[in-house]
Motif scaffolding. Structure first.
Motif, PDB file in Angstrom:
ATOM      1  N   SER A   1      14.959 107.715  20.514  1.00 19.42           N
ATOM      2  CA  SER A   1      13.536 107.388  20.470  1.00 19.42           C
ATOM      3  C   SER A   1      13.418 105.889  20.225  1.00 19.42           C
ATOM      4  O   SER A   1      14.381 105.259  19.773  1.00 19.42           O
ATOM      5  CB  SER A   1      12.839 108.158  19.348  1.00 19.42           C
ATOM      6  N   ILE A   2      12.261 105.317  20.536  1.00 18.55           N
ATOM      7  CA  ILE A   2      12.065 103.872  20.411  1.00 18.55           C
ATOM      8  C   ILE A   2      11.015 103.635  19.343  1.00 18.55           C
ATOM      9  O   ILE A   2       9.843 103.970  19.526  1.00 18.55           O
ATOM     10  CB  ILE A   2      11.647 103.283  21.773  1.00 18.55           C
TER      11      ILE A   2
ATOM     12  N   VAL B   1       8.679 109.657  16.431  1.00 16.87           N
ATOM     13  CA  VAL B   1       8.540 109.964  17.860  1.00 16.87           C
ATOM     14  C   VAL B   1       9.143 111.333  18.184  1.00 16.87           C
ATOM     15  O   VAL B   1       8.535 112.135  18.902  1.00 16.87           O
ATOM     16  CB  VAL B   1       9.205 108.870  18.710  1.00 16.87           C
TER      17      VAL B   1
ATOM     18  N   CYS C   1       6.820 104.519  27.974  1.00 16.01           N
ATOM     19  CA  CYS C   1       7.005 104.263  26.543  1.00 16.01           C
ATOM     20  C   CYS C   1       5.943 103.228  26.152  1.00 16.01           C
ATOM     21  O   CYS C   1       5.768 102.244  26.859  1.00 16.01           O
ATOM     22  CB  CYS C   1       8.381 103.695  26.249  1.00 16.01           C
ATOM     23  N   PHE C   2       5.266 103.423  25.034  1.00 18.41           N
ATOM     24  CA  PHE C   2       4.096 102.618  24.691  1.00 18.41           C
ATOM     25  C   PHE C   2       4.404 101.159  24.373  1.00 18.41           C
ATOM     26  O   PHE C   2       3.511 100.337  24.252  1.00 18.41           O
ATOM     27  CB  PHE C   2       3.312 103.240  23.549  1.00 18.41           C
TER      28      PHE C   2
ATOM     29  N   GLY D   1      -0.914 106.145  21.418  1.00 18.33           N
ATOM     30  CA  GLY D   1       0.132 105.136  21.375  1.00 18.33           C
ATOM     31  C   GLY D   1       1.541 105.652  21.514  1.00 18.33           C
ATOM     32  O   GLY D   1       2.472 105.046  20.953  1.00 18.33           O
TER      33      GLY D   1
ATOM     34  N   ASN E   1      13.538 106.331  26.517  1.00 14.98           N
ATOM     35  CA  ASN E   1      14.453 106.860  25.501  1.00 14.98           C
ATOM     36  C   ASN E   1      15.334 107.929  26.154  1.00 14.98           C
ATOM     37  O   ASN E   1      15.176 108.240  27.338  1.00 14.98           O
ATOM     38  CB  ASN E   1      13.695 107.359  24.254  1.00 14.98           C
TER      39      ASN E   1
ATOM     40  N   THR F   1      -0.996 105.428  17.002  1.00 11.71           N
ATOM     41  CA  THR F   1       0.396 105.494  17.433  1.00 11.71           C
ATOM     42  C   THR F   1       1.258 106.240  16.424  1.00 11.71           C
ATOM     43  O   THR F   1       0.748 106.858  15.480  1.00 11.71           O
ATOM     44  CB  THR F   1       0.963 104.083  17.696  1.00 11.71           C
ATOM     45  N   THR F   2       2.562 106.155  16.583  1.00 11.82           N
ATOM     46  CA  THR F   2       3.516 106.904  15.753  1.00 11.82           C
ATOM     47  C   THR F   2       3.791 106.120  14.464  1.00 11.82           C
ATOM     48  O   THR F   2       2.934 105.989  13.614  1.00 11.82           O
ATOM     49  CB  THR F   2       4.792 107.151  16.560  1.00 11.82           C
TER      50      THR F   2
ATOM     51  N   ALA G   1       4.047 108.100  24.544  1.00 12.11           N
ATOM     52  CA  ALA G   1       4.129 108.988  25.705  1.00 12.11           C
ATOM     53  C   ALA G   1       4.242 110.438  25.259  1.00 12.11           C
ATOM     54  O   ALA G   1       3.787 111.348  25.946  1.00 12.11           O
ATOM     55  CB  ALA G   1       5.323 108.598  26.566  1.00 12.11           C
TER      56      ALA G   1
ATOM     57  N   THR H   1       5.710 100.265  14.317  1.00  9.81           N
ATOM     58  CA  THR H   1       5.604  99.909  15.740  1.00  9.81           C
ATOM     59  C   THR H   1       4.224  99.353  16.101  1.00  9.81           C
ATOM     60  O   THR H   1       4.013  98.948  17.242  1.00  9.81           O
ATOM     61  CB  THR H   1       5.889 101.138  16.645  1.00  9.81           C
TER      62      THR H   1
HETATM   63  C1  5HY Z   1       7.114 105.993  23.139  1.00  9.83           C
HETATM   64  N1  5HY Z   1       8.603 105.315  21.554  1.00  9.83           N
HETATM   65  O1  5HY Z   1       6.119 106.139  23.829  1.00  9.83           O
HETATM   66  C2  5HY Z   1       7.242 105.023  22.016  1.00  9.83           C
HETATM   67  C3  5HY Z   1       6.188 105.254  20.973  1.00  9.83           C
HETATM   68  C4  5HY Z   1       6.209 104.201  19.928  1.00  9.83           C
HETATM   69  O2  5HY Z   1      10.341 106.586  22.278  1.00  9.83           O
HETATM   70  N2  5HY Z   1       8.301 106.612  23.327  1.00  9.83           N
HETATM   71  C5  5HY Z   1       9.179 106.197  22.357  1.00  9.83           C
HETATM   72  O3  5HY Z   1       6.263 104.552  18.770  1.00  9.83           O
HETATM   73  O4  5HY Z   1       6.173 103.007  20.268  1.00  9.83           O
END
Ligand code: 5HY
Length: 242
Positions: free
Chosen positions: A43-44, A146, A75-76, A179, A9, A114-115, A181, A119
């Motif tokens: 963010s992802i 995230v 990134c997870f 879940g 990200n 995880t978040t 980073a 996801t």
């Molecule tokens: C992560 N997204 O590790 C994943 C977490 C996720 O921006 N960094 C991100 O929610 O998948």
């Protein structure tokens, strides 16, 4: 060794926090080069974010080439992992894959915390892709965005701890995989509170990258991870062509 750490990200504060966790896990002599893509999502948190982030990983791998000894995709969702393994012979590790391997060596079954709940499916797809679906007993979302972890996530510790406790009880699992980073900095404290192994994929990937380098192993250039075939790319991707 030179270890390229890619935060897929584009949030510089997260790149800095993830780099700090990676350097804390690295052995003396390992130089961590922390980078993020020049474009993409802050963010992802879903498939579309991930698609663009994967291109960002490809960009950074293309720039690094073989001037590195290993790379970690922090990134997870492990975005762009297979593409990255075509782009260099240096071993490339995704933090999800690394965490699943480590968790499977110290528990009969683990849970992922995880978040965003949306996801969870991405983690479930990776469990099947890597063959860990029989070892993971549940994937649980906290619905913590995230970027709420941008500052290291201390403010989210209680919510993550609560979700982990429920997961351990419901899944009858023996370990927790973090879940995101952005949760790396919370690992030691959570392990203390929960009394079970808590695996941070950033540290796991750094240690496994060092192990592969120490074994003198590189990604195979034969078959599926052979370098991309020469061809022109157009538009903004033109510099990434082979
Ligand atoms: C992560 N997204 O590790 C994943 C977490 C996720 O921006 N960094 C991100 O929610 O998948």
């Amino acid at each position: 060794m030179k270890l390229l750490l890619i935060n897929p990200n584009t949030t510089a504060a997260m790149t800095a926090n993830i780099a700090e966790a990676a350097r804390a896990a690295a052995s003396p002599g390992t130089e961590v080069l922390a980078v993020q893509p020049s474009f993409g999502p802050a963010s992802i948190e879903g498939f579309f974010d991930e698609a663009i982030a994967a291109a960002g990983v490809a960009e950074q791998m293309r720039l690094a080439g073989d001037r590195i000894d290993a790379a970690v995709i922090a990134c997870f969702g492990d975005p762009g992992l297979d593409a990255a393994r075509e782009a260099t012979r240096a071993p490339v590790l995704g933090i999800a894959e690394a965490a699943f391997h480590i968790a499977s060596m110290i528990s009969t079954g683990f849970s992922v915390v995880t978040t965003m709940t949306r996801t969870c499916v991405i983690a479930e797809h990776l469990l099947h892709k890597y063959g860990f679906e029989r070892r993971c007993r549940g994937v649980h979302g906290t619905d913590i965005p995230v970027l709420a972890l941008e500052d290291g996530g201390l403010g989210s510790m209680a919510q993550i701890e609560d979700c982990a406790r429920q997961a351990l009880a419901r899944d009858r699992s023996g370990a927790i995989v973090l879940g995101c980073a952005g949760m790396a900095g919370l690992c030691a404290a959570l392990q203390q509170k929960l009394g079970v192994p808590v695996i941070d994929g950033v540290a796991a990937a750094v240690q496994l990258a060092q192990a592969l380098h120490g074994l003198g192993l590189k990604t195979s250039a034969v078959g599926d991870y052979a370098p991309p075939l020469p061809k022109a790319y157009t538009g903004w991707a033109a510099p990434l062509g082979w």
